[in-house]
Design an enzyme around this catalytic site. Structure first.
Site, PDB file in Angstrom:
ATOM      1  CG  HIS A 266      -2.053  -1.000   1.128  1.00  0.00           C
ATOM      2  ND1 HIS A 266      -3.272  -0.717   0.542  1.00  0.00           N
ATOM      3  CD2 HIS A 266      -2.136  -2.290   1.544  1.00  0.00           C
ATOM      4  CE1 HIS A 266      -4.064  -1.802   0.616  1.00  0.00           C
ATOM      5  NE2 HIS A 266      -3.392  -2.769   1.209  1.00  0.00           N
ATOM      6  CG  ASP A 329      -3.239  -3.592   4.825  1.00  0.00           C
ATOM      7  OD1 ASP A 329      -2.314  -2.829   5.152  1.00  0.00           O
ATOM      8  OD2 ASP A 329      -4.181  -3.246   4.096  1.00  0.00           O
ATOM      9  CD  GLU A 330      -5.661  -5.812   1.283  1.00  0.00           C
ATOM     10  OE1 GLU A 330      -6.726  -6.364   1.000  1.00  0.00           O
ATOM     11  OE2 GLU A 330      -5.511  -4.592   1.230  1.00  0.00           O
ATOM     12  CB  ALA A 331       2.798  -6.741   1.582  1.00  0.00           C
TER      13      ALA A 331
END
Ligand code: TNX
Length: 517
Positions: A266, A329-331
């Protein structure tokens, strides 16, 4: 607990709060979150009059000013504050006869807990007692909900409330990165959070689409990466002064601000602003889309370590309080070893500032210092690492997306929001138990509950508010109240609609409640 009992018969004056035009609210004091114990005494109410004053010792002056403002606004007259010579003098003030609203530190009759409070009201006065300023803030939120305006004055029904929260962390996370929320509007969100006894305002300050906080070590971040937003909408950022004022405003209302700089994924906004963070040495284009997981920092890029140390040192220096959120998150671009290394660098950067790390659930895969707060959100992924982190001393903050992500649509076809975690009606946001949500998690490891509002589809304060209300109140009750009951909640929340209307706040008229407006 019990339900919130009203001793007087329904409709009798002084039983429960009345709506602005004097209509009686049936059955119960409409307090949300439900207090541990509350009793309507049935006698005449306290009336805010020309002699009404707020009396408080030096440590409670900030809360006293808020109470005086609330009483004054409700009654349409100025209410003054008198400062007692010391905190103990305020608690010695006798009850009655003086039209006083007393704020005092006093253990008498208080339930256990740092944030416990007691509120008693009758014709002669109102008394708010607590062990801490935080307890007085909670008492103030209760007082505001009890205050009713009508017939040219304001009254507080004769009641006795003794109350304390179930969880220490009761938060709301606001994404100001996908769409920017100017400081004045974020203050209104803080007011709303405080009204429901939340005590943490978590601000998601950075994401692929924008970097929203000016940091002294790297001014290029906002210079180059705050102008836009999702869909090409206009962006914005907080200056150091805006941020300091916001943090102070929230603190004055009992809310700790937890700043989040989301790494190591992100990070498109950072990769756009700082070419040196890219392996190629060239800046990436801006992002105005809503896809996730495509951007990442790299340990092989020499500037990465100094970037992480610098930005976390900056944000910690600019934000008082115990916690700093590193995202995590969400790497999706990173394999586990590289992800773990980068989280390690971010954790060390925060630890170097003396603060405690908070991160989204994915960080549980990395070694974490004891006391780290792991924020559970993705119910579809294996909870094993979260359970293991908790066994190793992490605390777990509950934000299950299907219950607490208030950007989820309440029903199919709702004009705003998403539904990747399902549809979250009011009852879904309410009917769940943080202590049993994760099988195998020691209930004592749960530090609290946090709602989140992500702004991919939400462009304005009204759009955000329309997603928060009424579900924020439901999540707040899950966080505060030891004993929850849907039928009780749906009755108590109904008259809050009148207050939201009065404040000009947008809200979703869920058909699950018979709203009183
Ligand atoms: C998941 S929650 C995300 C966010 C999105 C959100 C939309 C989390 C840690 N990551 O990046 O904005 O879903 O609902």
């Amino acid at each position: 607990m019990g339900r919130v009992q009203a001793a007087a018969p329904r409709g009798a004056g002084g039983c429960g709060p009345t709506t602005q035009d004097g209509g009686a609210v049936p059955d119960a004091l409409p307090l949300v979150p439900a207090p541990l114990r509350a009793r309507a005494l049935g006698g005449p109410p306290f009336t805010v009059g020309p002699a009404t004053q707020v009396l408080a010792g030096p440590s409670a002056q900030g809360v006293a000013a808020l109470v005086a403002t609330a009483l004054g606004e409700a009654a349409g007259r100025d209410v003054g504050v008198r400062e007692a010579p010391d905190d103990a003098a305020a608690s010695r003030e006798p009850e009655g006869g003086r039209a006083l609203v007393v704020l005092a530190f006093d253990d008498d009759g208080l339930p256990a807990g740092e944030e416990a409070y007691r509120l008693t009201a009758g014709p002669d006065g109102v008394r708010l007692t607590a062990r801490t300023v935080a307890g007085l803030h909670a008492a103030t939120a209760t007082l505001r909900q009890l205050l009713t305006t009508g017939g040219g004055t304001a009254t507080v029904p004769a009641v006795e409330v003794a109350d304390a929260p179930r969880y220490a962390w009761r938060g709301l996370s606001v994404d100001v990165a996908r769409h920017f929320l100017p400081a004045a509007e974020l203050r209104r969100v803080a007011d709303l959070a405080a009204a429901y006894k939340l005590n943490v305002l978590h601000v998601h300050l950075t994401d692929d689409q924008g970097w929203r906080l000016a940091l002294p070590s790297r001014p290029q971040l906002v210079e180059r990466s705050s102008g836009g937003a999702v869909g090409g909408d206009p962006g914005g950022c907080y200056t150091a002064e805006d941020w300091a004022a916001l943090v102070a405003y929230a603190g004055d209302r009992g809310l700790a601000v937890v700043p989040e700089l989301d790494v190591p994924g992100h990070v498109n906004a950072a990769l756009h602003a700082l070419p040196e963070l890219n392996a190629s040495g060239a800046a990436v284009p801006e992002c105005t889309g809503v896809e996730v997981g495509f951007s990442a920092l790299r340990t092989s890029v020499p500037a990465t370590g100094a970037f992480l140390a610098g930005v976390f040192a900056d944000v910690a220096a600019m934000t008082p309080g115990r916690y700093v959120h590193i995202g995590g998150d969400e790497a999706h671009q990173l394999g586990e070893p590289e992800y773990t290394r980068l989280v390690g660098v971010a954790v060390d950067a925060v630890a170097a500032t003396g603060r405690t790390v908070v991160g989204w659930q994915e960080i549980a895969a990395a070694p974490l210092p004891a006391g780290t707060v792991v924020q559970y959100w993705q119910e579809r992924s294996d909870p094993g690492p979260v359970l293991a982190a908790a066994r190793d001393g992490a605390r777990v903050l509950m934000s299950p997306a299907s219950r607490t992500y208030l950007d989820m649509q309440p029903v199919p076809g709702y004009p705003l929001g998403q539904h990747w975690a399902g549809y979250t009606e009011l009852r879904d946001a309410y009917e769940w138990d943080p202590a049993t949500l994760l099988a195998g998690l020691e209930p004592g490891a749960v530090i609290g509950v946090e709602a989140a509002v992500w702004t991919e589809t939400l462009r304005t304060f009204d759009e955000v508010c329309g997603m928060l209300l009424p579900r924020l109140a439901a999540v707040a009750e899950v966080a505060w109240s030891a004993d929850t009951d849907w039928d009780s909640f749906r009755g108590r929340i109904a008259p809050h609609a009148a207050a939201w209307d009065r404040l000009g706040l947008a809200w979703y008229a869920s058909p699950q409640v018979a709203w009183v407006r």
